[in-house]
Design an enzyme around this catalytic site. Structure first.
Site, short mmCIF file in Angstrom:
data_model
loop_
_atom_site.label_atom_id
_atom_site.label_comp_id
_atom_site.label_asym_id
_atom_site.label_seq_id
_atom_site.Cartn_x
_atom_site.Cartn_y
_atom_site.Cartn_z
N HIS A 265 -1.07 4.40 7.37
CA HIS A 265 -0.40 5.03 6.23
C HIS A 265 -0.07 6.50 6.48
CE1 HIS A 265 -2.88 1.67 4.65
NE2 HIS A 265 -1.73 1.38 4.05
N SER B 140 0.80 -1.23 0.00
CA SER B 140 0.00 0.00 0.00
C SER B 140 0.83 1.28 0.00
CB SER B 140 -0.94 0.02 1.20
OG SER B 140 -0.21 -0.09 2.42
N ASP C 280 -3.99 7.76 7.97
CA ASP C 280 -4.90 6.89 8.72
C ASP C 280 -4.05 6.16 9.76
OD1 ASP C 280 -3.64 4.79 7.35
OD2 ASP C 280 -5.23 4.62 5.87
#
Length: 606
Positions: A584, A294, A581
């Site tokens: 991340h 990610s 978040d």
């Protein structure tokens, strides 16, 4: 000197501070065209000057393109070039975020400017006062004063005082010894800074002299040196003068309340480059090719049946158009910034995104999938794209690239491209520490070796497919992720950070081994851990206010679908947060990491 100036500005004045405007005084190193509007021969508003500027336009910059201050303005998120105050094509709306009063040929000494009929420093100050009055009318007095106080003032001059004035015209040598002349100039510099302070300046960067003894115009007449070498006496003069200016900057930093000042040493590092140019050759990168999780997924997961997606608000809210692309971030990723910095494109597209084709992927592409890892089991747990499948997608890409560019050109592109691998975090936090399967098979040390073995095999395979420049990103400080902190009384779990450091050491070791064994390769280990910890432990130095929680929701557990737009707790300004978040990072943090990691990688991959 353009890239040299930028390098030092970026090094000594952090690019993450909030800067509403850059205000520039100086000579040809920072003049964007003011001399076009005064009756002087010291102009450059004709070709070939500006041939690499947008539209091939000669603007009056003494350069083939942009100046250091232009690049610095762009790096600070302001605008791509700083306009000249006397240019009638601009107005206070443009100047409000940055302006240069500089004039090619000028110096600290008024006599220097008189010799070529250019704008003296005192007149540049008068223009600034005029600018300040216009700014107050445009923004209102209070906002204008705040802008001036938070602006970065850059001063770059002094070279002409020596090479155009003292060593050419007889006037000053008849009045001053060289040391006395230096003191005379430094006194003017001090008076200038004090006046700027009374006018509102609080952040001031003062550049020293470059290695003037190595300028081509000096070398060409240096008959006493073999093959027109540098005049070291002039370089020593520049060093002496720089020491005096640095002393004044330190003195004024102590005396003038509320100021932040830096001296920009433009001598020693350029001399290293001039004396060892082969060590600093520019690296040509035709494409960036990315594998990972990610941290570098630009939206591939949008096109596989997984719950690990981020193609909805508020993800992407700070991207152009506020579009949620599938990036697990409020904006761009580190690889996006790296692509732009290398002159490619501002966004790396996801390979599975049908909106793009091989013509887009030819200069950069990401095969990454959020939730993936080195371990196939990690990808299975979230039904995302495993590393082996990312490799298959790359093989498909290579075939398409050959059809698009031709086989020879495609092979050259792959050999010169930078391959980036960024994964591993999920192997630990979603797999080893969350499910019993791998701990029943491996100790933590054994599991690290298992993962590194997969990495080694992967690099060997992409080597057979043409990869020659490979950068592997180490683990971040996973012990400091908000989702980890929330169950550890908001403190980092240092044993996890130490584990990440240990894993990084193993990765670094295998890269050293492969570099020796695989002919023609260059490899770099990108130490994300220590670079990130510097920011997390000293957030105020980088413009951050919160490192414990993410911006989205409560910032403690929200990630993916739990991070949704209606949440009333989501912060309004993500740039003050390290994390977007609970897992991340924000675009602001990724931008810093891109700058840092490029500085590590490029010398190793050239």
């Amino acid at each position: 000197m353009l890239l040299m100036h930028l390098c030092f500005l970026m090094t000594q004045v952090e690019a993450t501070i909030k800067v509403p405007a850059i205000i520039v005084f100086g000579d040809s190193t920072v003049d964007a065209g003011n001399n076009n509007h005064v009756p002087t021969l010291a102009r450059s508003n004709f070709k070939p000057y500006g041939r690499d500027f947008e539209g091939g336009k000669p603007t009056g910059r003494f350069c083939n393109g942009r100046l250091a201050t232009d690049f610095f303005s762009e790096a600070l998120g302001i605008k791509p070039f700083i306009p000249a105050y006397l240019d009638p094509g601009y107005s206070i709306e443009d100047f409000a975020t940055g302006v240069t009063f500089a004039s090619a040929g000028t110096g600290y000494d008024n006599l220097t400017s008189q010799l070529t009929n250019v704008i003296p420093l005192w007149k540049q100050i008068e223009y600034f006062k005029d600018y300040k009055a216009k700014l107050s009318t445009y923004l209102g007095k209070t906002k204008a004063e705040e802008t001036i106080q938070q602006a970065l003032f850059v001063t770059s001059l002094g070279t002409n005082d020596f090479v155009v004035d003292y060593y050419v015209s007889p006037s000053r040598p008849s009045q001053f010894t060289i040391e006395e002349y230096q003191n005379f100039l430094v006194g003017i510099a001090e008076e200038f800074i004090r006046e700027m302070y009374t006018l509102g300046a609080r952040r001031v960067a003062v550049a020293g002299l470059p290695p003037i003894g190595c300028l081509p115009v000096i070398r060409s007449v240096n008959f006493n040196a073999e093959m027109g070498g540098c005049r070291e006496d002039l370089n020593n003069l520049a060093r002496d003068f720089g020491g005096k200016v640095s002393g004044i900057v330190s003195k004024l930093s102590r005396e003038l309340k509320g100021t932040k000042m830096v001296f920009l040493d433009l001598l020693d590092k350029p001399l290293q480059i001039i004396r060892n140019p082969h060590l600093y050759e520019a690296i040509y990168v035709p494409a960036i090719i990315v594998f990972g999780d990610s941290t570098v997924d630009a939206g591939n997961n949008n096109h596989v049946p997984t719950a690990l997606r981020s193609n909805f608000p508020p993800y992407g809210r700070d991207l152009e158009g506020g579009k949620p692309t599938g990036r697990f971030c409020n904006g761009r990723l580190t690889t996006d910034f790296a692509s732009e910095a290398l002159g490619l494109k501002p966004l790396l597209p996801a390979y599975l995104d049908p909106a793009y084709g091989i013509e887009d992927f030819a200069t950069g592409v990401t095969f990454a999938s959020a939730g993936s890892g080195y371990d196939n089991l990690t990808a299975q747990l979230s039904n995302v794209i495993p590393l082996w499948k990312q490799l298959e997608n790359f093989k498909d890409y290579k075939t398409k690239l050959s059809n698009y560019l031709g086989k020879t050109k495609a092979e050259e592109t792959l050999q010169q491209a930078v391959f980036v691998i960024s994964m591993g975090t999920n192997d630990f936090i979603l797999n080893y520490y969350a499910f019993p399967s791998r701990p029943s098979e491996f100790t933590i040390e054994g599991y690290q070796n298992f993962l590194v073995g997969i990495l080694e095999k992967f690099i060997r395979e992409i080597y057979t497919l043409g990869a020659r420049r490979v950068g592997v990103v180490g683990l971040p400080p996973i012990g400091c992720l908000p989702i980890v902190r929330v169950v550890n009384s908001e403190s980092c779990r240092e044993e996890l950070n130490n584990m990440a450091r240990d894993f990084g050491g193993r990765v670094k070791g295998v890269l050293s081994k492969l570099k020796r064994e695989l002919k023609g390769t260059t490899m770099a280990f990108l130490n994300l851990l220590d670079e990130a910890l510097q920011v997390i432990r000293n957030p105020h130095l980088y413009g951050f206010e919160n490192v414990v929680k993410g911006c989205c929701g409560t910032g403690t557990f929200e990630v993916g679908y739990a991070c949704h737009e209606p949440d009333p707790f989501t912060c309004t300004n993500a740039s003050t947060y390290v994390f977007w978040d609970s897992v991340h990072a924000t675009e602001a943090f990724y931008h810093i990491m891109a700058d840092r990691l490029l500085k590590i990688a490029l010398p190793q991959l050239s």
